[in-house]
Design an enzyme around this catalytic site. Structure first.
Site: not given
Ligand code: PXP
Length: 250
Positions: A9, A12, A20, A45, A47, A51, A72, A103, A153, A196
């Site tokens: 995933n 991040h 930035r 994911h 969202r 974000r 996701e 999540t 999952e 997770h």
């Protein structure tokens, strides 16, 4: 022994980019690197508040990365439209709460079966492999099967928290729930994934559960990349997973 896939995933990487406002670091470049290090799939994911991952990241991941893409998302009309356009290999439906940091719990499939069933049917019709992100709870898993999802999952967040709190009693309780949930889901014909909060330190007991076919891991791998590089963190995670699966020590 069933093989165990690693879905990396890359959300991040986008979190750091967005801090930035420019286009560095690029999550698609991270996906390429994860692929060359042995990732079996890429997960992202999208969202509602965008974000981290953005619509265009999803389009580029699909166009530029030859691995299966696992999208996701929450079960909303907006996301269904994007799935129709982008056609990822798989979709994992998660609950989404705007104020949560991540999540926080599994989807309440049992409480919303009438709403989720047509959504799953729509994605099934598009040929997308649907998974429902659920707590290790028999009722939720039974309903996932009933609403037509081929995959679940298992949310391993409670297990992660028990490990982080160093509570051996809670760790064994949570592992027992994960093992029982995986065995039950497989017994009714579902493919089982989990994810997770998985890390180098807690992944092996989950990877050893024989019914689990795929783990989706993000935050730890990207965090660890700061110290050892993304390719090395992906390689080390895969090594730990394979060792656990083939009965190595942990
Ligand atoms: N699986 C699902 C369904 C998730 O929502 C997440 C978090 O986005 C993960 C796996 C990965 O969790 P983590 O980033 O804690 O490894």
């Amino acid at each position: 022994m069933k093989p165990l896939r690693l879905g990396v995933n890359i959300d991040h990487v986008a979190t750091i980019r967005n801090a930035r406002g420019g286009d560095h670091p690029d999550p698609v470049r991270a996906a390429e690197l994860a692929m060359s290090a042995g990732a079996d799939g890429i997960t992202a994911h999208l969202r509602e508040d965008r974000r981290h991952i953005r619509d265009d990241d999803m389009r580029r991941l699909k166009a530029e990365i030859p691995l299966p893409l696992n999208f996701e998302m929450a079960a909303t009309a907006e996301m269904a439209k994007l799935v129709e356009e982008i056609r990822p290999h798989a979709c994992c439906i998660v609950p989404e709460n705007r104020n949560e940091r991540t999540t926080e719990g599994g989807l309440d499939v049992a409480g919303q079966a009438n709403f989720i069933a047509p959504f799953v049917a729509r994605l099934n019709d598009l040929g997308v492999r649907v998974s429902l992100f659920v707590d290790p709870d028999k009722r939720q898993i039974e309903t996932a099967k009933r609403v037509g999802a081929p995959v679940i999952e298992i949310h391993t967040g409670a297990y992660h928290e028990a490990c982080a709190a160093t509570r051996p009693d809670r760790i064994s309780e949570e592992l027992k729930l994960i093992r029982e949930a995986a065995a039950f889901a497989a017994s009714i014909g579902l493919e089982v994934h989990a994810g997770h909060g998985l890390t180098f330190h807690n992944v092996q007991p989950v990877a050893a559960v024989p019914e689990i076919a795929e783990l989706n891991i993000g935050h730890f791998l990207v965090g660890e990349a700061v110290f050892m590089g993304l390719a090395e963190s992906v390689k080390e995670m895969k090594r730990l997973m394979q060792d656990a699966r083939t009965g190595g020590l942990y």
